[in-house]
Design a protein around this motif. Structure first.
Motif, PDB file in Angstrom:
ATOM      1  N   VAL A 161       0.791  -1.232   0.000  1.00  0.00           N
ATOM      2  CA  VAL A 161       0.000   0.000   0.000  1.00  0.00           C
ATOM      3  C   VAL A 161       0.822   1.280   0.000  1.00  0.00           C
ATOM      4  N   ALA A 162       2.137   1.184   0.224  1.00  0.00           N
ATOM      5  CA  ALA A 162       2.925   2.418   0.336  1.00  0.00           C
ATOM      6  C   ALA A 162       4.369   2.180  -0.070  1.00  0.00           C
ATOM      7  N   ASN A 163       5.000   3.233  -0.559  1.00  0.00           N
ATOM      8  CA  ASN A 163       6.441   3.256  -0.806  1.00  0.00           C
ATOM      9  C   ASN A 163       6.949   4.592  -0.291  1.00  0.00           C
ATOM     10  N   GLN A 164       7.816   4.550   0.722  1.00  0.00           N
ATOM     11  CA  GLN A 164       8.334   5.777   1.321  1.00  0.00           C
ATOM     12  C   GLN A 164       9.722   6.065   0.751  1.00  0.00           C
ATOM     13  N   LEU A 165       9.864   7.239   0.142  1.00  0.00           N
ATOM     14  CA  LEU A 165      11.089   7.642  -0.546  1.00  0.00           C
ATOM     15  C   LEU A 165      11.514   9.025  -0.075  1.00  0.00           C
ATOM     16  N   GLU A 166      12.810   9.316  -0.159  1.00  0.00           N
ATOM     17  CA  GLU A 166      13.247  10.676   0.127  1.00  0.00           C
ATOM     18  C   GLU A 166      12.820  11.572  -1.033  1.00  0.00           C
ATOM     19  N   MET A 167      11.999  12.561  -0.737  1.00  0.00           N
ATOM     20  CA  MET A 167      11.458  13.452  -1.755  1.00  0.00           C
ATOM     21  C   MET A 167      11.296  14.839  -1.144  1.00  0.00           C
ATOM     22  N   SER A 171      15.981  17.133  -2.376  1.00  0.00           N
ATOM     23  CA  SER A 171      16.220  15.785  -2.909  1.00  0.00           C
ATOM     24  C   SER A 171      15.249  15.574  -4.061  1.00  0.00           C
ATOM     25  N   ARG A 172      15.692  15.945  -5.254  1.00  0.00           N
ATOM     26  CA  ARG A 172      14.797  16.054  -6.404  1.00  0.00           C
ATOM     27  C   ARG A 172      14.999  14.961  -7.446  1.00  0.00           C
ATOM     28  N   ASP A 173      15.806  13.949  -7.181  1.00  0.00           N
ATOM     29  CA  ASP A 173      16.052  12.934  -8.203  1.00  0.00           C
ATOM     30  C   ASP A 173      14.763  12.327  -8.735  1.00  0.00           C
ATOM     31  N   TRP A 174      13.775  12.187  -7.870  1.00  0.00           N
ATOM     32  CA  TRP A 174      12.504  11.580  -8.268  1.00  0.00           C
ATOM     33  C   TRP A 174      11.805  12.372  -9.367  1.00  0.00           C
ATOM     34  N   VAL A 175      11.959  13.691  -9.359  1.00  0.00           N
ATOM     35  CA  VAL A 175      11.329  14.505 -10.398  1.00  0.00           C
ATOM     36  C   VAL A 175      12.315  14.817 -11.525  1.00  0.00           C
ATOM     37  N   GLU A 176      13.585  14.946 -11.188  1.00  0.00           N
ATOM     38  CA  GLU A 176      14.599  15.203 -12.212  1.00  0.00           C
ATOM     39  C   GLU A 176      14.669  14.048 -13.212  1.00  0.00           C
ATOM     40  N   ALA A 177      14.519  12.810 -12.708  1.00  0.00           N
ATOM     41  CA  ALA A 177      14.636  11.639 -13.579  1.00  0.00           C
ATOM     42  C   ALA A 177      13.678  11.720 -14.753  1.00  0.00           C
ATOM     43  N   GLY A 178      12.525  12.345 -14.538  1.00  0.00           N
ATOM     44  CA  GLY A 178      11.524  12.408 -15.593  1.00  0.00           C
ATOM     45  C   GLY A 178      11.844  13.372 -16.712  1.00  0.00           C
ATOM     46  N   VAL A 179      12.775  14.310 -16.485  1.00  0.00           N
ATOM     47  CA  VAL A 179      13.088  15.285 -17.536  1.00  0.00           C
ATOM     48  C   VAL A 179      14.510  15.150 -18.054  1.00  0.00           C
ATOM     49  N   ALA A 188      23.787  10.306 -14.325  1.00  0.00           N
ATOM     50  CA  ALA A 188      24.156  10.712 -12.973  1.00  0.00           C
ATOM     51  C   ALA A 188      22.973  10.696 -12.016  1.00  0.00           C
ATOM     52  N   ASN A 189      21.770  10.507 -12.538  1.00  0.00           N
ATOM     53  CA  ASN A 189      20.574  10.502 -11.703  1.00  0.00           C
ATOM     54  C   ASN A 189      20.311   9.082 -11.228  1.00  0.00           C
ATOM     55  N   GLY A 190      20.286   8.895  -9.915  1.00  0.00           N
ATOM     56  CA  GLY A 190      20.168   7.545  -9.388  1.00  0.00           C
ATOM     57  C   GLY A 190      18.752   7.050  -9.178  1.00  0.00           C
ATOM     58  N   PHE A 191      17.751   7.869  -9.469  1.00  0.00           N
ATOM     59  CA  PHE A 191      16.383   7.439  -9.185  1.00  0.00           C
ATOM     60  C   PHE A 191      15.922   6.437 -10.229  1.00  0.00           C
ATOM     61  N   PRO A 192      15.376   5.287  -9.808  1.00  0.00           N
ATOM     62  CA  PRO A 192      14.966   4.253 -10.759  1.00  0.00           C
ATOM     63  C   PRO A 192      13.768   4.676 -11.603  1.00  0.00           C
ATOM     64  N   THR A 295      14.739  27.320  -9.367  1.00  0.00           N
ATOM     65  CA  THR A 295      15.573  28.063  -8.420  1.00  0.00           C
ATOM     66  C   THR A 295      16.375  27.099  -7.540  1.00  0.00           C
ATOM     67  N   ALA A 296      15.719  26.045  -7.071  1.00  0.00           N
ATOM     68  CA  ALA A 296      16.412  25.066  -6.232  1.00  0.00           C
ATOM     69  C   ALA A 296      17.471  24.314  -7.011  1.00  0.00           C
ATOM     70  N   ARG A 297      17.249  24.063  -8.285  1.00  0.00           N
ATOM     71  CA  ARG A 297      18.256  23.389  -9.118  1.00  0.00           C
ATOM     72  C   ARG A 297      19.493  24.251  -9.301  1.00  0.00           C
ATOM     73  N   GLY A 298      19.291  25.578  -9.331  1.00  0.00           N
ATOM     74  CA  GLY A 298      20.397  26.488  -9.601  1.00  0.00           C
ATOM     75  C   GLY A 298      20.809  26.496 -11.047  1.00  0.00           C
TER      76      GLY A 298
END
Length: 302
Positions: A161-167, A171-179, A188-192, A295-298
């Protein structure tokens, strides 16, 4: 994680129980009724002081959702730290958590980290036994990829029912991976890849640990990008009539995956500062959400 005093083997004190009670009350006052633990937090003392709070407050257990995690073992003497999801150990960890938490069941148990040596059939047998005994009602995972989840799920007759991830905004790998697909930065992006989509498609609730980024955008900025982001977060908070903490949580909640932040602070004031994330739907427009991200990405998006 912040409950229970020190990380060493020293026993918790009455003051630690009082601090836990204040944190729980601040959460309830803010509309937060789900509490996330792990057997390793403060070497078990986080669960134990929470159990003391439950014992002090008749009827509280029925008003809340109680979740804990198991599967990490700290190093002990010559033994290194390790992950351990052997079925008999999972069962023992649950029994010990129930004792510390002073409850007869868990609403949710998460497997804290993937164990490369875990046999999914053995894990599934243990989880099934825990559910049949009424000790755990639902199960999930933490820090796992789509393929790892699917592999375990194939051996279970009930859904994870759940997956707990650092987000977080930090810690933006989860969203960076998509773009970053089809760019040089992808490697260099480690998010699966596909993990968010898998969870959404299979009704697995995404829980974000560390959603406030340890204060990097609300008082502890260290880099120029963090300082610029902190200023933007503060400006948005003032404009929306809320707090910087809420803006940071809104940034996660605005994502269509239905991300649920799991705030880690034990500070009652900071807990209450998150209250608008419970009471109000995310009030970030499309452009504001992207402005925070860039802005957070710089750096500009690819």
């Amino acid at each position: 994680m912040g409950l229970g005093g020190t990380w060493d083997s020293a026993p918790y004190r009455p003051a630690d129980i009082d601090a836990a009670e204040a944190a729980v009350q601040a959460a309830l006052d803010s509309g937060i009724t789900a509490f996330d633990h792990a057997d390793i937090y403060r070497n078990g003392k986080a669960e134990a002081v929470f159990g003391e709070v439950l014992a002090r407050t008749p009827g509280l257990r029925e008003r809340i959702t109680l979740q804990t995690k198991c599967g990490i073992r700290h190093g002990d003497g010559e033994r290194p730290g390790m992950y351990d999801l052997r079925g008999d150990r999972v069962v023992r960890c649950v029994e010990e958590s129930l004792t510390r938490l002073r409850t007869d069941h868990l609403d949710v148990l998460l497997l804290h980290r993937p164990d490369p040596l875990a046999d999914p059939r053995d894990v599934a047998k243990a989880l099934t036994s825990l559910q049949e005994q009424g000790l755990v009602r639902s199960f999930g995972v933490s820090n796992m990829s789509a393929h790892q989840i699917a592999h375990l799920q194939s051996h279970l007759d009930f859904p994870l029912v759940a997956n707990q991830l650092e987000m977080s905004l930090k810690s933006r790998d989860w969203v960076e991976a998509g773009v970053l697909v089809n760019t040089s930065g992808a490697a260099a992006n480690g998010f699966p890849a596909g993990t968010l989509e898998h969870c959404v498609d299979h009704g697995i609730r995404l829980q974000a640990w560390g959603p406030l980024a340890q204060g990097s955008f609300s008082g502890r900025a260290e880099t120029e990008a963090e300082r610029a982001t902190s200023r933007l977060v503060a400006e948005l908070a003032e404009r929306k009539g809320t707090t910087p903490e809420t803006v940071l949580l809104w940034w996660l909640q605005r994502h269509p995956a239905g991300i649920v932040p799991v705030i880690g602070t034990a500070n009652p004031e900071r807990i209450r500062a998150c209250g608008d994330a419970v009471r109000r739907a995310p009030e970030l427009g499309h452009e504001e959400w992207y402005e925070l991200w860039v802005t957070a990405r710089g750096a500009a998006l690819p």
